[in-house]
Write an enzyme that holds these catalytic residues in place. Structure first.
Site, PDB file in Angstrom:
ATOM      1  N   TYR A   1       0.520   3.940   7.236  1.00 32.90           N
ATOM      2  CA  TYR A   1       0.386   3.048   8.398  1.00 32.90           C
ATOM      3  C   TYR A   1      -1.042   3.101   8.919  1.00 32.90           C
ATOM      4  O   TYR A   1      -1.587   4.171   9.184  1.00 32.90           O
ATOM      5  CB  TYR A   1       1.356   3.485   9.480  1.00 32.90           C
ATOM      6  N   SER A   2      -1.654   1.934   9.061  1.00 32.55           N
ATOM      7  CA  SER A   2      -3.045   1.879   9.499  1.00 32.55           C
ATOM      8  C   SER A   2      -3.266   0.707  10.444  1.00 32.55           C
ATOM      9  O   SER A   2      -3.146  -0.459  10.055  1.00 32.55           O
ATOM     10  CB  SER A   2      -3.984   1.750   8.300  1.00 32.55           C
TER      11      SER A   2
ATOM     12  N   SER B   1       2.667  -2.175  18.778  1.00 33.28           N
ATOM     13  CA  SER B   1       2.621  -2.699  17.411  1.00 33.28           C
ATOM     14  C   SER B   1       3.547  -3.875  17.147  1.00 33.28           C
ATOM     15  O   SER B   1       3.484  -4.465  16.058  1.00 33.28           O
ATOM     16  CB  SER B   1       2.918  -1.574  16.412  1.00 33.28           C
TER      17      SER B   1
END
Length: 365
Positions: free
Chosen positions: A180-181, A81
């Site tokens: 969170y996606s 991420s």
């Protein structure tokens, strides 16, 4: 395996290392904490601490199970991420150029892609407040052996987005909760393509990777290998009689796409965050947007995260989990000290708390 330490001088410095290889404050504790990470739940681990022009590197464990191959101190790894901060930077650059607005609805750029897309905005996607179901929750995950089928499968962003939006939103209306996606960043990758006419990976390359000379950083697309020196990564897989670790280093990174496909090194991540937080990539008002909590008291803004250290210094950066690789990269506001940690987990235990303690030592020692 005992830790290996390297003391170096950053490129461009005329200074030489002091006789005897002087170590930074807290080096002995950092080395011990890195060894503890391996004992607790990692196959291999590395840390890089930059303080001004001086660079200190340490490694522990092994680069490959059942060998004595040392972890490459300058090795590459999947950053997960942390990719999102690069994607967010490009989106904010496009906003600064007037090519999109942060409050543009997703529907304006990707008609029909998201239910209620007229109310979900670019800003919501950047800050994880759009209420979009995370596509990763629709996938088979270890230790299910079916996960190994993903090793060679190519996914399209639209396919993964479609899997996500088949589920109801996690909150409504958009902007009323943080969740969170990864789906949001797949959509941002598509929006970059719509706004520029070029793939998001190409835009990251021409706007960030090449100008900053991040020579070890890449967005591999569907290419499964990690070029150059690197640790090997593993996943647990249920088999008759147990759950052994299976090498999953080579895999098709389209599974992550714009939410986490990038490969990099500690040195390149340090350089990127120094440039970003130093104002070289964004004007002040957009960098301030990035550093503003996206919701309530969250320590996450528009693609950027931060931590409060034990000594009261807030450090900025991001962390990433690419399943077989985990990484953390943070920088002090004055850009004096940069710390990056990367490891290959053996999945025995969660290591976040131990890494946070190591970061405290690195920033506060």
């Amino acid at each position: 395996m005992a830790a290996v330490t390297v003391l170096a001088v950053a490129a461009g410095s005329a200074a030489a290392p002091p006789p005897g290889g002087e170590e930074p404050p807290g080096a002995a504790e950092l080395r011990e904490q890195l060894d503890d990470l391996v004992a607790e739940g990692a196959v291999g681990a590395l840390v890089e601490v930059r303080d001004g022009r001086r660079v200190w590197r340490d490694t522990s464990g092994v680069a490959e199970r059942d060998t004595q191959r040392a972890v490459p101190a300058r090795g590459r790894f999947r950053v997960g991420s942390i990719t999102k901060t690069f994607v967010a930077t490009v989106v904010l650059q496009l906003a600064g150029e007037g090519r999109l607005r942060l409050d543009d609805p997703v529907e304006a750029w990707l008609p029909g892609a998201v239910p209620d897309g007229r109310r979900v905005t670019v800003r919501h996607l950047l800050g994880h407040t759009g209420g979009l179901y995370d596509y990763k929750r629709t996938l088979t995950v270890p230790p299910d052996p079916a996960f190994l089928d993903y090793r060679s499968r190519t996914w399209t962003p639209d396919e993964l987005i479609g899997r996500a939006v088949a589920h109801p939103p996690t909150s409504a209306p958009p902007g009323t909760a943080y969740a969170y996606s990864n789906t949001g960043y797949l959509l941002l990758g598509r929006i970059i393509e719509e706004a520029t006419g070029r793939p998001y990976a190409r835009e990251i390359g021409r706007r960030i990777i090449r100008p900053l000379r991040l020579h070890a950083t890449s967005l591999p697309g569907t290419y499964p290998r990690i070029r150059g020196p690197h640790m090997r990564g593993y996943v647990p897989v249920e088999r008759a009689g147990g759950t052994p670790l299976v090498d999953f280093t080579e895999m098709n990174p389209s599974l992550f796409g714009a939410s986490g496909e990038m490969i990099s090194t500690a040195g390149d991540l340090d350089r990127f965050f120094a440039a970003l937080l130093g104002g070289r990539l964004l004007p002040d008002h957009l960098l301030a947007e990035m550093r503003t909590p996206s919701f309530g008291g969250r320590t996450y803004g528009l693609g950027l995260a931060w931590k409060e250290t034990a000594c009261g210094v807030t450090v900025y950066g991001n962390d990433g989990d690419a399943l077989t690789y985990q990484s953390w990269s943070f920088t002090t506001p004055d850009l004096r000290r940069h710390v990056t940690v990367a490891l290959t987990p053996d999945h025995r235990a969660g290591l976040d708390d131990s890494v946070d303690a190591l970061l405290d030592t690195a920033f506060c020692g």
